[in-house]
Design an enzyme around this catalytic site. Structure first.
Site, PDB file in Angstrom:
ATOM      1  N   ASP A 176      10.834   4.226  12.964  1.00  0.00           N
ATOM      2  CA  ASP A 176      11.152   3.405  13.777  1.00  0.00           C
ATOM      3  C   ASP A 176      13.045   2.596  12.761  1.00  0.00           C
ATOM      4  OD1 ASP A 176       9.953   2.118  11.522  1.00  0.00           O
ATOM      5  OD2 ASP A 176       9.083   0.281  12.751  1.00  0.00           O
ATOM      6  N   ASP A 215       1.158   5.318   1.283  1.00  0.00           N
ATOM      7  CA  ASP A 215       1.131   6.115   2.135  1.00  0.00           C
ATOM      8  C   ASP A 215       2.195   7.030   2.151  1.00  0.00           C
ATOM      9  OD1 ASP A 215       0.104   4.112   4.134  1.00  0.00           O
ATOM     10  OD2 ASP A 215       1.773   3.622   5.278  1.00  0.00           O
ATOM     11  N   ASP A 238       0.687  -1.113   0.506  1.00  0.00           N
ATOM     12  CA  ASP A 238      -0.082   0.505   0.629  1.00  0.00           C
ATOM     13  C   ASP A 238       0.485   1.526   0.517  1.00  0.00           C
ATOM     14  OD1 ASP A 238       1.221  -0.342   2.455  1.00  0.00           O
ATOM     15  OD2 ASP A 238      -1.053  -1.065   3.163  1.00  0.00           O
TER      16      ASP A 238
HETATM   17  P1  ATP Z   1       3.991  -3.107   5.573  1.00  0.00           P
HETATM   18  O1  ATP Z   1       4.237  -3.401   3.629  1.00  0.00           O
HETATM   19  O2  ATP Z   1       4.324  -4.176   5.970  1.00  0.00           O
HETATM   20  O3  ATP Z   1       2.409  -2.547   5.416  1.00  0.00           O
HETATM   21  P2  ATP Z   1       5.915  -0.979   6.317  1.00  0.00           P
HETATM   22  O4  ATP Z   1       6.479  -0.070   6.568  1.00  0.00           O
HETATM   23  O5  ATP Z   1       4.570   0.216   5.294  1.00  0.00           O
HETATM   24  O6  ATP Z   1       5.359  -1.862   5.904  1.00  0.00           O
HETATM   25  P3  ATP Z   1       3.466   0.110   8.964  1.00  0.00           P
HETATM   26  O7  ATP Z   1       3.429  -0.194   9.920  1.00  0.00           O
HETATM   27  O8  ATP Z   1       2.332   0.137   7.884  1.00  0.00           O
HETATM   28  O9  ATP Z   1       4.557  -0.216   7.695  1.00  0.00           O
HETATM   29  O10 ATP Z   1       3.361   1.781   9.153  1.00  0.00           O
HETATM   30  C1  ATP Z   1       3.918   2.321   8.217  1.00  0.00           C
HETATM   31  C2  ATP Z   1       5.808   3.092   8.249  1.00  0.00           C
HETATM   32  O11 ATP Z   1       4.891   4.075   9.553  1.00  0.00           O
HETATM   33  C3  ATP Z   1       6.527   2.574   7.943  1.00  0.00           C
HETATM   34  O12 ATP Z   1       7.304   2.243   7.241  1.00  0.00           O
HETATM   35  C4  ATP Z   1       7.073   3.570   9.295  1.00  0.00           C
HETATM   36  O13 ATP Z   1       8.018   4.197   8.605  1.00  0.00           O
HETATM   37  C5  ATP Z   1       6.401   3.616  10.773  1.00  0.00           C
HETATM   38  N1  ATP Z   1       5.668   3.053  11.089  1.00  0.00           N
HETATM   39  C6  ATP Z   1       4.711   1.957  11.303  1.00  0.00           C
HETATM   40  N2  ATP Z   1       4.915   1.593  13.171  1.00  0.00           N
HETATM   41  C7  ATP Z   1       6.075   2.045  13.679  1.00  0.00           C
HETATM   42  C8  ATP Z   1       6.198   1.999  14.666  1.00  0.00           C
HETATM   43  N3  ATP Z   1       5.646   1.397  16.296  1.00  0.00           N
HETATM   44  N4  ATP Z   1       7.005   3.117  15.452  1.00  0.00           N
HETATM   45  C9  ATP Z   1       7.604   3.578  13.946  1.00  0.00           C
HETATM   46  N5  ATP Z   1       7.492   4.181  13.200  1.00  0.00           N
HETATM   47  C10 ATP Z   1       6.637   3.362  12.914  1.00  0.00           C
HETATM   48 MG    MG Z   2       1.984  -0.286   4.705  1.00  0.00          MG
END
Ligand code: ATP
Ligand code: MG
Length: 379
Positions: A125, A53, A51
């Protein structure tokens, strides 16, 4: 400190059209807006993003006003979902500062402060997750040495691992997930810190860990994830009744294959497999009391499931399915020819049958004949 800006022309076809529209519209009305996080990471390593963001300087209210079909969500931190269909939305978050109010043990009490782009980058993170993309200029914006981390394929914390894990212990599980997803190394500072702070996961609400579990195991590398969770001593904070078995390994490899082939997977199946050993053990303990088999089976299932939900929530529909799969095993192993037709019509037959097959291919080779029997009966 100025960020690194690197011009990278991603194939526009790989970037979601609706996300592009949202960014453009926000830019037109005078706000900063960038793609951020997982999608940039995935594009850089050549994987297909799940997705897209968006991070923006606009407040949630401003975003909401700009898009007719949008809604404000979230309590602790407000986000906007811009709807493109009944199932698809793009999530837009306002830049957030890393200023956090900590409780005495370091957990985040409140981080509801808007901030600048730079601040937003530093509250993320891992450096691989801290990159932004300026669509108009085709530039990756990097405050956190994320590009370098991606190039050297290493998961590194933004800031001090111990502090960041205390703020939010779920980041330890995320570190493992991204390590496996990117086939990357983990910074030794993170590894050491996980060993020290793993116990903090015991305080995370079961509902949040349920969401994390789905993300951990519903992907093409669930077997590697399981191995790494074991290695880092984190599995016991998710499934403390679970011990590694050939049945679990076989199932995880099978799950990965199914996902690659775009077949459906259900968390019920995974939970049933993870807890099967515990269920058997409990059954044998209770069986000494010599009640009816079915009552004992039920009691054992209940006991194991309720112990599990102390750690990871299992919605009612899920635990019911898990129980069905377990209870049907005995029938699949023993029922008569006459009963067999009925059983095939059962809505959970397919799952229970798949479960039996995987058992026969791992811990219960003596069931191979029976598995064959059911296979023939279906065709
Ligand atoms: P995925 O492909 O699994 O969705 P993602 O990196 O997009 O991985 P998400 O959980 O959708 O993970 O979170 C989006 C973004 O928000 C992350 O890339 C990170 O920058 C930030 N983020 C998410 N969870 C945390 C957390 N617990 N602490 C700090 N930053 C976070
Ligand atoms: Mg994501």
């Amino acid at each position: 400190m100025n960020p690194i800006r690197q011009t990278i022309h991603f194939d526009k076809k790989l970037i979601d059209k609706d996300a592009q529209k949202v960014v453009k519209t926000l830019n037109q009305v005078g706000h900063e807006a960038y793609l951020v996080g997982g999608c940039i990471r995935d594009l850089l390593v050549g994987q297909k993003p799940k997705d897209f963001d968006i991070a923006t300087s606009a407040t949630p209210e401003q975003v909401h006003k700009t898009f007719k079909r949008s809604r404000l969500i979230g309590k602790r931190f407000r986000l906007v979902h811009i709807m493109f269909s009944s199932r698809k939305y793009i999530e837009v978050a306002t830049f957030r500062s890393g200023k956090v109010k900590n409780t005495r043990n370091g957990a985040i009490l409140r981080d509801n402060f808007y901030g600048t782009l730079r601040e937003d980058a530093f509250r993320r993170d891992f450096s691989v997750n801290g990159l932004y993309y300026d669509i108009e200029k085709s530039q990756v914006i990097d405050y956190v040495d994320g590009l370098e981390a991606i190039n050297s394929s290493e998961i590194r914390m933004i800031g001090n691992p111990a502090e960041r894990f205390k703020e939010d212990p779920v980041r330890m599980i995320r570190a493992i997930r991204f390590k496996v997803k990117l086939d990357a190394k983990i910074d030794p500072k993170i590894s050491i810190s996980i060993t020290k702070h793993a116990y903090l996961l015991a305080n995370i609400p079961a509902a949040r860990l349920y969401d994390e579990c789905i993300k951990l195991f519903h992907n093409e590398k669930s077997f590697e994830v399981f191995e790494q969770l074991l290695k880092f001593g984190l599995l016991k904070y998710l499934f403390r009744q679970t011990k590694e078995t050939s049945f679990i390994n076989k199932t995880l490899i099978n799950t990965s294959k199914r996902i690659k082939n775009r077949k459906t997977v259900t968390p019920a199946f995974l939970f049933a497999v993870f807890l099967w050993g515990a269920q058997n053990k409990r059954f044998n303990e209770l069986n000494k009391k010599k009640k009816s088999r079915i009552l004992t089976m039920n009691q054992a299932s209940e006991d194991v499931i309720s112990k599990q939900t102390e750690q990871v929530l299992m919605p009612r529909w899920l635990s019911n399915r898990v129980k069905d799969i377990w209870l049907m095993q005995y029938q699949l192993e023993n029922c008569s020819q006459k009963k067999a037709k009925e059983l095939i019509a059962h809505p959970r037959f397919r799952m229970a049958y798949d479960f039996l097959v995987l058992r026969s291919e791992s811990i219960n080779p003596e069931l191979a004949e029976r598995a064959k029997y059911w296979n023939q009966l279906q065709h």
